[in-house]
Design an enzyme around this catalytic site. Structure first.
Site, PDB file in Angstrom:
ATOM      1  N   HIS A 122      54.763  16.850 119.256  1.00  0.00           N
ATOM      2  CA  HIS A 122      55.830  17.837 119.325  1.00  0.00           C
ATOM      3  C   HIS A 122      55.870  18.473 120.706  1.00  0.00           C
ATOM      4  O   HIS A 122      54.849  18.600 121.368  1.00  0.00           O
ATOM      5  CB  HIS A 122      55.685  18.912 118.233  1.00  0.00           C
ATOM      6  CG  HIS A 122      54.355  19.600 118.192  1.00  0.00           C
ATOM      7  ND1 HIS A 122      53.216  18.984 117.704  1.00  0.00           N
ATOM      8  CD2 HIS A 122      53.978  20.844 118.569  1.00  0.00           C
ATOM      9  CE1 HIS A 122      52.197  19.838 117.778  1.00  0.00           C
ATOM     10  NE2 HIS A 122      52.640  20.964 118.309  1.00  0.00           N
ATOM     11  N   MET A 123      57.064  18.854 121.104  1.00  0.00           N
ATOM     12  CA  MET A 123      57.269  19.502 122.389  1.00  0.00           C
ATOM     13  C   MET A 123      57.632  20.961 122.143  1.00  0.00           C
ATOM     14  O   MET A 123      58.483  21.265 121.306  1.00  0.00           O
ATOM     15  CB  MET A 123      58.390  18.809 123.161  1.00  0.00           C
ATOM     16  CG  MET A 123      58.640  19.430 124.507  1.00  0.00           C
ATOM     17  SD  MET A 123      59.853  18.604 125.566  1.00  0.00           S
ATOM     18  CE  MET A 123      60.518  17.310 124.627  1.00  0.00           C
ATOM     19  N   HIS A 124      56.954  21.845 122.871  1.00  0.00           N
ATOM     20  CA  HIS A 124      57.268  23.269 122.822  1.00  0.00           C
ATOM     21  C   HIS A 124      58.319  23.563 123.893  1.00  0.00           C
ATOM     22  O   HIS A 124      58.127  23.204 125.055  1.00  0.00           O
ATOM     23  CB  HIS A 124      56.027  24.114 123.131  1.00  0.00           C
ATOM     24  CG  HIS A 124      54.919  23.955 122.150  1.00  0.00           C
ATOM     25  ND1 HIS A 124      54.658  24.883 121.170  1.00  0.00           N
ATOM     26  CD2 HIS A 124      53.987  22.979 121.997  1.00  0.00           C
ATOM     27  CE1 HIS A 124      53.611  24.484 120.464  1.00  0.00           C
ATOM     28  NE2 HIS A 124      53.190  23.336 120.946  1.00  0.00           N
TER      29      HIS A 124
END
Length: 116
Positions: free
Chosen positions: A101-103
Site C-alpha cells: 500500500h502507498m501512503h
C-alpha cells in the site's frame, strides 16, 4: 498464495472504510490513524504482500497507484503545495499490513523524511 488481509475485506466492502476512490485495479481510503491532515492509503485490489513480491506483471497496477495518487492529491487540494508518497516494505521498513500500500500524506509541511 498470500494470506488475506484486512485490506482485502475493505476492497470487498466487508469492513467499512472511508473510500475516496475505487476502480477495478485499486482502492483508496482514509487512514484510520492519520499522520497528516490528508492521509490516504492507496492499495492494489490484487493482493501483493510486499514490494519484494512485485513481478513484471504488476508494473501496470503499480503505475496506476501513482496516477490515482496524483488525482486524489488534486481532489484533496494538496497537489499545488505538495505531498509525500510512501511505500513501506517489511518489518524494518515499517510495514504493518502485508498487502502492499502507498501512503498519500499532505496538507501541511511534512518535515524530514526520517527521524533519528
Amino acid at each position: 498464495m498470500a494470506e488475506e488481509t484486512i485490506f482485502s475485506k475493505i476492497i470487498r466492502g466487508e469492513i467499512p472504510a472511508n473510500i475516496v476512490f475505487q476502480d477495478d485495479t485499486v482502492t483508496a481510503f482514509r487512514d484510520i490513524s492519520p499522520q497528516a491532515p490528508t492521509h490516504i492509503l492507496i492499495i492494489p485490489n490484487k493482493l501483493i504482500p510486499t514490494v519484494n513480491d512485485v513481478t513484471e506483471q504488476d508494473e501496470q497496477v503499480l503505475g496506476h497507484l501513482i496516477v490515482v495518487a496524483a488525482k486524489i492529491a488534486q481532489q484533496e487540494g494538496i497537489a499545488e503545495d505538495g505531498y509525500r508518497l510512501v511505500i513501506n516494505c517489511n518489518k524494518h521498513g515499517g510495514q504493518e499490513v502485508f498487502h502492499i500500500h502507498m501512503h498519500l500524506l499532505g496538507g501541511k509541511l511534512l518535515g524530514p523524511l526520517l527521524s533519528q
